[in-house]
Design an enzyme around this catalytic site. Structure first.
Site, mmCIF file in Angstrom:
data_model
loop_
_atom_site.group_PDB
_atom_site.id
_atom_site.type_symbol
_atom_site.label_atom_id
_atom_site.label_comp_id
_atom_site.label_asym_id
_atom_site.label_seq_id
_atom_site.Cartn_x
_atom_site.Cartn_y
_atom_site.Cartn_z
ATOM 1 N N GLN A 1 21.799 64.520 33.118
ATOM 2 C CA GLN A 1 20.538 64.966 33.708
ATOM 3 C C GLN A 1 20.716 66.114 34.689
ATOM 4 O OE1 GLN A 1 18.641 61.478 35.368
ATOM 5 N NE2 GLN A 1 18.588 60.437 33.398
ATOM 6 N N HIS B 1 19.741 61.109 37.860
ATOM 7 C CA HIS B 1 18.679 61.050 38.862
ATOM 8 C C HIS B 1 18.865 62.021 40.017
ATOM 9 C CE1 HIS B 1 17.390 56.707 37.552
ATOM 10 N NE2 HIS B 1 17.517 57.555 36.535
ATOM 11 N N GLU C 1 5.508 55.866 38.153
ATOM 12 C CA GLU C 1 4.488 55.829 39.200
ATOM 13 C C GLU C 1 3.894 57.206 39.483
ATOM 14 O OE1 GLU C 1 6.444 52.162 41.831
ATOM 15 O OE2 GLU C 1 6.057 54.112 42.782
ATOM 16 N N TYR D 1 7.835 53.954 49.735
ATOM 17 C CA TYR D 1 7.216 53.735 48.429
ATOM 18 C C TYR D 1 7.947 52.695 47.571
ATOM 19 C CZ TYR D 1 3.932 57.164 49.857
ATOM 20 O OH TYR D 1 2.923 57.798 50.560
ATOM 21 N N TYR E 1 17.060 48.432 32.205
ATOM 22 C CA TYR E 1 17.086 48.763 30.786
ATOM 23 C C TYR E 1 17.604 47.603 29.937
ATOM 24 C CZ TYR E 1 16.221 53.467 32.461
ATOM 25 O OH TYR E 1 15.658 54.565 33.080
#
Length: 348
Positions: free
Chosen positions: A68, A130, A220, A230, A241
Site C-alpha cells: 500500500q 495503512h 466509516e 473516533y 479478516y
C-alpha cells in the site's frame, strides 16, 4: 475525450480524460483551466491537459512503493496561482522502517524544484500497510494530513503519543499550530482512526469530513471535530479478516459514532463535497469512492440521519479518488484501469 458506454441517466455524461497511468492515486485541479496533476502510486506525477495530453513531472522524491506504500496525494497551496507551491504525501523509507511523509515543492514547468520535506510521521513502522496519505487545507492556511495506523500497530490509534491512526494538523511549513487540541501531542487533531483515505473540507462551513477503511466491514464516514476520539480499535462495526472479533463494542463513552458506516465494506477512498448546480440532485452531498464496491456512492448529509445512494449506476471501476471540479463536473480516478474520468451534466 472518449465516451464510455452510455449511462442510464440522460442527464449524465461520463468521459475519459486520460489513460495509461500506472496505479493512479490522486488528482488535483490546476487553476485557470490549466488541467490537472495526477499522482501514480509507484512514484510518478503528471500534468494532464483538459484535452488529455500528459506531461511527466520530474524532481519527485524516492518513495517506498510496496504493497500500500507509494506516492499518495497532491494538493495545491491556497495561493498556488501566485507561488506555484504544492504539497505531496508519500511513503518514505524501507520495508523495515517507513513513514508517511509530506514534502513541499514549487512546480516549475515540467519539474518540481525546491522540494523540502516538511513533516515525517513518527514513530517509524515496518511493512507496507495503512499509510493514510490524504491532505486538505483549512481556511486558516493550516494543512490536515490523514495517517493510517500501520495495520499491525492498530493499538497506536488510541495512543496520543503516536502519530499513527490520526488526523494531524500542521502549518504550511510543517510546524504544530498553537491551537491544536492536545498540548502533549502537538500535531494531533483527532485520533482513533484506522486507514483514512478520504478527506475534504467544506469551504463554506469549514466542516471536516473523512472516510476510513474498516477491517472486514465497518468502513466509516466521520465528521471530524478537533480533539475527539473516533474509536478504532476499541469500537468498530467490522471484524478481522479471519472473522475474529476485534472488539465486542460498537460504541463506548467518550468515543464518536460515524455519520454512516458500511457493512460489508465498500473500501472507501477519495471524498468530495459537491456544491454546484450542474447536477442538481447531487448538490450538498458527499461523493465517496469505493475500491471494492467499484462505484461512487453519494451521502446526503443534510438530514439528521445520512442516506446513501448510487448516483452513477453504470460506472464501474476501482475508484481511488473523487474530486468536485470548478466547472461543476467531477473528476474520478479509476486505479485498476489506469484512467482519469470526468462526469458532467448532460447539458454541460
Amino acid at each position: 475525450m472518449a465516451l464510455l458506454a452510455p449511462v442510464t441517466r440522460a442527464d449524465i455524461v461520463i468521459q475519459t480524460i486520460a489513460e495509461e497511468f500506472d496505479t493512479p492515486w490522486s488528482i488535483a485541479e490546476l487553476p485557470n483551466n490549466g488541467g490537472f496533476l495526477v499522482t501514480e502510486r509507484p512514484g510518478g506525477l503528471y500534468r494532464v491537459s483538459r484535452s488529455g495530453e500528459k506531461q511527466a513531472i520530474s524532481g519527485l522524491p524516492a518513495v517506498y512503493a510496496k504493497r500500500q506504500g507509494g506516492l499518495f496525494d497532491v494538493v495545491l497551496h491556497p495561493n498556488f496561482e501566485a507561488n506555484n507551491t504544492l504539497f505531496i504525501a508519500y511513503a518514505a523509507g524501507s520495508e523495515d522502517s517507513n513513514r508517511t511523509t509530506v514534502a513541499r515543492a514549487t512546480l516549475s514547468g515540467s519539474a518540481l524544484t525546491n522540494l523540502t520535506v516538511i513533516f515525517e510521521v513518527t514513530p517509524d513502522k515496518k511493512g507496507g500497510g495503512h499509510f493514510g496519505g490524504r491532505m486538505a487545507f483549512l481556511a486558516d492556511g493550516t494543512l490536515l494530513l490523514s495517517v493510517g495506523e500501520g495495520y499491525v500497530y492498530r493499538e497506536d490509534a488510541q495512543k496520543r503519543d503516536s502519530q499513527l491512526g490520526k488526523l494531524l494538523r500542521m502549518t504550511e511549513t510543517g510546524e504544530a499550530p498553537a491551537d491544536n487540541p492536545f498540548a502533549d501531542a502537538p500535531f494531533v487533531y483527532s485520533y482513533g482512526h484506522r486507514n483514512p483515505q478520504g478527506l475534504v473540507v467544506d469551504a463554506s462551513t469549514q466542516a471536516v469530513w473523512m472516510t476510513e477503511h474498516g477491517p472486514k466491514g465497518g468502513d466509516e464516514l466521520n465528521r471530524i471535530v478537533a480533539g475527539k476520539n473516533y474509536g478504532w480499535p476499541a469500537i468498530t462495526y467490522g471484524v478481522d479478516y479471519s472473522g475474529a472479533v476485534i472488539s465486542p463494542f460498537t460504541e463506548a463513552p467518550g468515543m464518536e459514532q460515524p455519520v454512516t458506516h458500511w457493512v460489508p465494506s465498500i473500501a472507501t477512498s477519495g471524498l468530495a463535497l459537491y456544491t454546484d448546480d450542474a447536477i442538481p440532485d447531487l448538490k450538498g452531498k458527499l461523493l465517496v469512492g469505493g475500491l471494492k464496491a467499484q462505484k461512487i456512492v453519494a451521502v446526503d448529509i443534510s438530514r439528521d440521519s445520512a442516506t446513501v445512494s448510487e448516483p452513477f449506476p453504470t460506472l464501474e471501476g476501482r475508484i481511488r479518488d473523487v474530486r468536485a471540479l470548478t466547472d461543476g463536473s467531477i473528476a474520478v480516478v479509476d486505479e485498476a484501469a489506469g484512467k482519469i474520468l470526468r462526469i458532467s451534466g448532460g447539458s454541460d
